[in-house]
Design an enzyme around this catalytic site. Structure first.
Site, mmCIF file in Angstrom:
data_model
loop_
_atom_site.group_PDB
_atom_site.id
_atom_site.type_symbol
_atom_site.label_atom_id
_atom_site.label_comp_id
_atom_site.label_asym_id
_atom_site.label_seq_id
_atom_site.Cartn_x
_atom_site.Cartn_y
_atom_site.Cartn_z
ATOM 1 N N GLU A 97 41.133 45.294 43.971
ATOM 2 C CA GLU A 97 40.113 44.291 43.695
ATOM 3 C C GLU A 97 39.976 43.275 44.807
ATOM 4 O O GLU A 97 40.900 43.037 45.578
ATOM 5 C CB GLU A 97 40.379 43.616 42.356
ATOM 6 C CG GLU A 97 41.788 43.100 42.161
ATOM 7 C CD GLU A 97 42.001 42.590 40.739
ATOM 8 O OE1 GLU A 97 42.459 43.369 39.901
ATOM 9 O OE2 GLU A 97 41.714 41.422 40.487
ATOM 10 N N CYS A 110 38.346 37.236 49.279
ATOM 11 C CA CYS A 110 39.775 37.395 49.069
ATOM 12 C C CYS A 110 40.043 38.891 48.887
ATOM 13 O O CYS A 110 39.473 39.522 47.993
ATOM 14 C CB CYS A 110 40.187 36.624 47.814
ATOM 15 S SG CYS A 110 41.916 36.870 47.376
ATOM 16 N N CYS A 117 52.056 46.159 43.949
ATOM 17 C CA CYS A 117 52.947 45.320 44.755
ATOM 18 C C CYS A 117 54.374 45.567 44.295
ATOM 19 O O CYS A 117 54.612 45.886 43.135
ATOM 20 C CB CYS A 117 52.585 43.850 44.533
ATOM 21 S SG CYS A 117 53.501 42.698 45.577
ATOM 22 N N CYS A 121 57.084 39.226 41.479
ATOM 23 C CA CYS A 121 57.066 37.801 41.099
ATOM 24 C C CYS A 121 56.798 37.715 39.591
ATOM 25 O O CYS A 121 55.964 38.453 39.052
ATOM 26 C CB CYS A 121 55.989 37.048 41.872
ATOM 27 S SG CYS A 121 56.296 37.028 43.649
ATOM 28 N N CYS A 124 53.053 36.961 38.119
ATOM 29 C CA CYS A 124 51.901 37.628 38.740
ATOM 30 C C CYS A 124 51.584 38.947 38.054
ATOM 31 O O CYS A 124 52.481 39.673 37.633
ATOM 32 C CB CYS A 124 52.221 37.859 40.221
ATOM 33 S SG CYS A 124 50.865 38.593 41.148
ATOM 34 N N GLU A 165 51.442 42.556 48.983
ATOM 35 C CA GLU A 165 52.134 41.687 49.925
ATOM 36 C C GLU A 165 51.775 42.166 51.339
ATOM 37 O O GLU A 165 52.260 43.212 51.780
ATOM 38 C CB GLU A 165 53.658 41.741 49.670
ATOM 39 C CG GLU A 165 54.518 41.118 50.746
ATOM 40 C CD GLU A 165 54.084 39.710 51.180
ATOM 41 O OE1 GLU A 165 53.792 38.860 50.319
ATOM 42 O OE2 GLU A 165 54.031 39.483 52.404
ATOM 43 N N SER A 196 48.401 35.395 53.395
ATOM 44 C CA SER A 196 49.372 34.752 52.502
ATOM 45 C C SER A 196 50.557 35.686 52.252
ATOM 46 O O SER A 196 50.386 36.856 51.927
ATOM 47 C CB SER A 196 48.673 34.429 51.174
ATOM 48 O OG SER A 196 49.588 33.886 50.260
ATOM 49 N N SER A 219 53.655 31.479 49.829
ATOM 50 C CA SER A 219 53.802 31.204 48.408
ATOM 51 C C SER A 219 55.203 30.661 48.175
ATOM 52 O O SER A 219 56.180 31.372 48.351
ATOM 53 C CB SER A 219 53.597 32.502 47.614
ATOM 54 O OG SER A 219 52.276 32.934 47.780
ATOM 55 N N LEU A 220 55.271 29.405 47.780
ATOM 56 C CA LEU A 220 56.573 28.752 47.646
ATOM 57 C C LEU A 220 56.999 28.667 46.180
ATOM 58 O O LEU A 220 58.033 29.176 45.789
ATOM 59 C CB LEU A 220 56.482 27.365 48.291
ATOM 60 C CG LEU A 220 57.782 26.745 48.777
ATOM 61 C CD1 LEU A 220 58.480 27.628 49.790
ATOM 62 C CD2 LEU A 220 57.495 25.380 49.398
ATOM 63 N N HIS A 221 56.194 27.936 45.407
ATOM 64 C CA HIS A 221 56.315 27.904 43.944
ATOM 65 C C HIS A 221 57.559 27.257 43.349
ATOM 66 O O HIS A 221 57.665 27.162 42.117
ATOM 67 C CB HIS A 221 56.158 29.306 43.339
ATOM 68 C CG HIS A 221 54.929 30.032 43.798
ATOM 69 N ND1 HIS A 221 53.733 29.400 44.053
ATOM 70 C CD2 HIS A 221 54.697 31.352 44.057
ATOM 71 C CE1 HIS A 221 52.832 30.290 44.448
ATOM 72 N NE2 HIS A 221 53.398 31.466 44.462
ATOM 73 N N ASN A 295 46.808 30.829 36.425
ATOM 74 C CA ASN A 295 45.784 31.596 35.760
ATOM 75 C C ASN A 295 46.460 32.491 34.733
ATOM 76 O O ASN A 295 47.283 33.332 35.112
ATOM 77 C CB ASN A 295 45.129 32.488 36.828
ATOM 78 C CG ASN A 295 43.639 32.400 36.784
ATOM 79 O OD1 ASN A 295 43.038 32.444 35.711
ATOM 80 N ND2 ASN A 295 43.051 32.268 37.945
ATOM 81 N N CYS A 338 45.080 37.137 39.917
ATOM 82 C CA CYS A 338 45.442 38.264 40.781
ATOM 83 C C CYS A 338 45.784 39.530 40.015
ATOM 84 O O CYS A 338 46.694 39.546 39.206
ATOM 85 C CB CYS A 338 46.717 37.903 41.524
ATOM 86 S SG CYS A 338 46.442 37.404 43.161
HETATM 87 N N1 SAH Z 1 51.824 38.535 48.167
HETATM 88 C C1 SAH Z 1 51.154 37.446 48.797
HETATM 89 C C2 SAH Z 1 49.648 37.430 48.599
HETATM 90 C C3 SAH Z 1 49.134 37.781 47.240
HETATM 91 S S1 SAH Z 1 49.368 36.578 45.965
HETATM 92 C C4 SAH Z 1 51.778 36.137 48.364
HETATM 93 O O1 SAH Z 1 52.692 36.148 47.567
HETATM 94 O O2 SAH Z 1 51.389 35.107 48.889
HETATM 95 C C5 SAH Z 1 48.268 35.297 46.376
HETATM 96 C C6 SAH Z 1 48.562 34.007 45.673
HETATM 97 O O3 SAH Z 1 48.203 34.071 44.295
HETATM 98 C C7 SAH Z 1 50.027 33.673 45.717
HETATM 99 O O4 SAH Z 1 50.272 32.340 46.029
HETATM 100 C C8 SAH Z 1 50.453 34.026 44.315
HETATM 101 O O5 SAH Z 1 51.640 33.433 44.028
HETATM 102 C C9 SAH Z 1 49.252 33.555 43.518
HETATM 103 N N2 SAH Z 1 49.204 34.036 42.126
HETATM 104 C C10 SAH Z 1 49.700 35.162 41.618
HETATM 105 N N3 SAH Z 1 49.532 35.226 40.284
HETATM 106 C C11 SAH Z 1 48.896 34.098 39.930
HETATM 107 C C12 SAH Z 1 48.446 33.568 38.683
HETATM 108 N N4 SAH Z 1 48.586 34.225 37.564
HETATM 109 N N5 SAH Z 1 47.835 32.359 38.710
HETATM 110 C C13 SAH Z 1 47.655 31.692 39.873
HETATM 111 N N6 SAH Z 1 48.051 32.144 41.065
HETATM 112 C C14 SAH Z 1 48.678 33.326 41.109
#
Ligand code: SAH
Length: 347
Positions: A97, A110, A117, A121, A124, A165, A196, A219-221, A295, A338
């Site tokens: 997508e 995007c 993947c 995480c 996700c 990724e 990213s 992506s830190l989180h 989300n 995502c």
């Molecule tokens: N693998 C890469 C790029 C894909 S994810 C990465 O980790 O950066 C792109 C972004 O969307 C990341 O910051 C990821 O953490 C975020 N993301 C994933 N699931 C999400 C969700 N349910 N709500 C909001 N952001 C989300």
């Protein structure tokens, strides 16, 4: 040198030089490569549309090459903001997508870098079925070309933030970056692209050397290893000290600011104390924090942080000298998260 797939050449994945060799190997003059390259990166969906190419060459291409033009299975358009979400089917049945976001400063697409993947995480949707396979360079480019052709407008920015990724598919990502920025074709500036990553440290260092003009988002989180390892298994391999020192190295090589993405998860990583801890970790780094509203994902139990608490988190960071913004939510009426659209196909 030429990439083969079930006997056919993956045409959009070839570098310009490889395309030239291929065309010559077909017994055609080298200059035809430039014409084919131009057509491909204009986004044509079939060889028949390449109308300055002789019929004989078209026939040879149809026989031996694959244009890597994905089929649009579904488009969802947000009534609120015009965001368009695309579900594509690749020629082996895999689905990916892409999302078009319309900002005042232009069209941003995007795109996905893998079908699925393997980073796992915990918040996700993209990894729920594991990794299907890496996308080819041509399949990564084609998402941009197909969206641009669909809306009949140019694309101003690309963010590689869709499913997958990108640094787990570095070679094809790199071939994509070379082709999409080639002035003989699509010609997008490297500065208009953001990649990213979840934090594959060796690749961050390589990326700084290879693509210093492309923007890097990480992506830190989470502000500490305990929580980050819980949310993102990759942190067990590359912990925060390791990651942040790669970021310092990246900044000293490129002189570019890094964007840190931080999804706000209610009661998990959104307290004022965690904002303080984050500010301390990032202190002195040339960076910007993008706070992302979570989300909702059906299979995940996390909840989004409310607006007031998100503002407080941001204020806390700012008061400690860390630039932060809260990402505007686009397309939240159309399975914005995502990997959700792909997930619903079960593929
Ligand atoms: N693998 C890469 C790029 C894909 S994810 C990465 O980790 O950066 C792109 C972004 O969307 C990341 O910051 C990821 O953490 C975020 N993301 C994933 N699931 C999400 C969700 N349910 N709500 C909001 N952001 C989300």
């Amino acid at each position: 040198m030429v990439i083969l797939n079930e006997g056919s050449v993956r045409l959009k994945s070839l570098s310009f030089a490889e395309l030239e060799s291929y065309i010559v190997s077909l017994g055609e003059p080298k200059f035809r490569a430039k014409q084919v390259f131009e057509w491909m990166f204009k986004g044509v969906r079939s060889f028949d549309e390449m109308n300055n190419i002789p019929k004989t060459l078209k026939e040879k291409l149809k026989e031996g090459a694959d244009l890597e033009a994905a089929k649009i299975l579904k488009v969802q358009t947000s009534r609120k903001d015009g965001t368009r979400k695309y579900l594509f089917e690749l020629n082996d049945g895999q689905c990916i997508e892409s999302v078009l976001m319309r900002y005042s400063y232009g069209n941003t697409v995007c795109i996905s870098s893998q079908a699925g993947c393997r980073m796992a995480c915990s918040f996700c949707a993209s990894c729920l079925g594991g990794l299907g396979r890496n996308l080819t360079a041509g399949e990564i480019s084609d998402q941009v070309l197909a969206v641009s052709a669909d809306i009949g407008q140019k694309v101003d920015n690309i963010v590689v933030m869709g499913v997958g990724e990108p640094f787990d598919n570095y070679e094809n990502l790199s071939a994509f970056l070379e082709n999409i920025t080639d002035s003989r074709g699509f010609g997008l500036s490297r500065r208009s692209i953001t990649v990213s990553t979840c934090g594959l440290v060796p690749k961050i260092k390589q990326f700084a050397e290879d693509y210093p003009q492309v923007t890097l988002a990480i992506s830190l989180h989470a502000p500490n290893d305990t929580l980050r390892s819980e949310l993102m298994p990759v942190n067990r391999k590359y912990g925060l000290d390791n990651l942040l020192s790669a970021c310092r190295e990246y900044i000293s090589v490129t002189n570019k600011r890094i964007t840190f993405e931080y999804i706000l998860l209610k009661g998990v990583n959104d307290s004022p104390a965690q904002a303080q801890e984050l500010a301390e970790r990032l202190s002195g780094l040339l960076c910007h924090v993008n706070l992302i509203p979570f989300n909702g994902v059906d299979e995940r139990s996390y909840a989004p942080t409310d607006r007031k608490r998100a503002e407080a988190f941001r204020t806390e960071l700012k008061s400690r000298g860390i630039e932060a913004t809260i990402r505007r939510e686009l397309g939240d009426d159309i399975d914005g998260a995502c990997g959700q659209l792909r997930r619903k196909t079960g593929r």
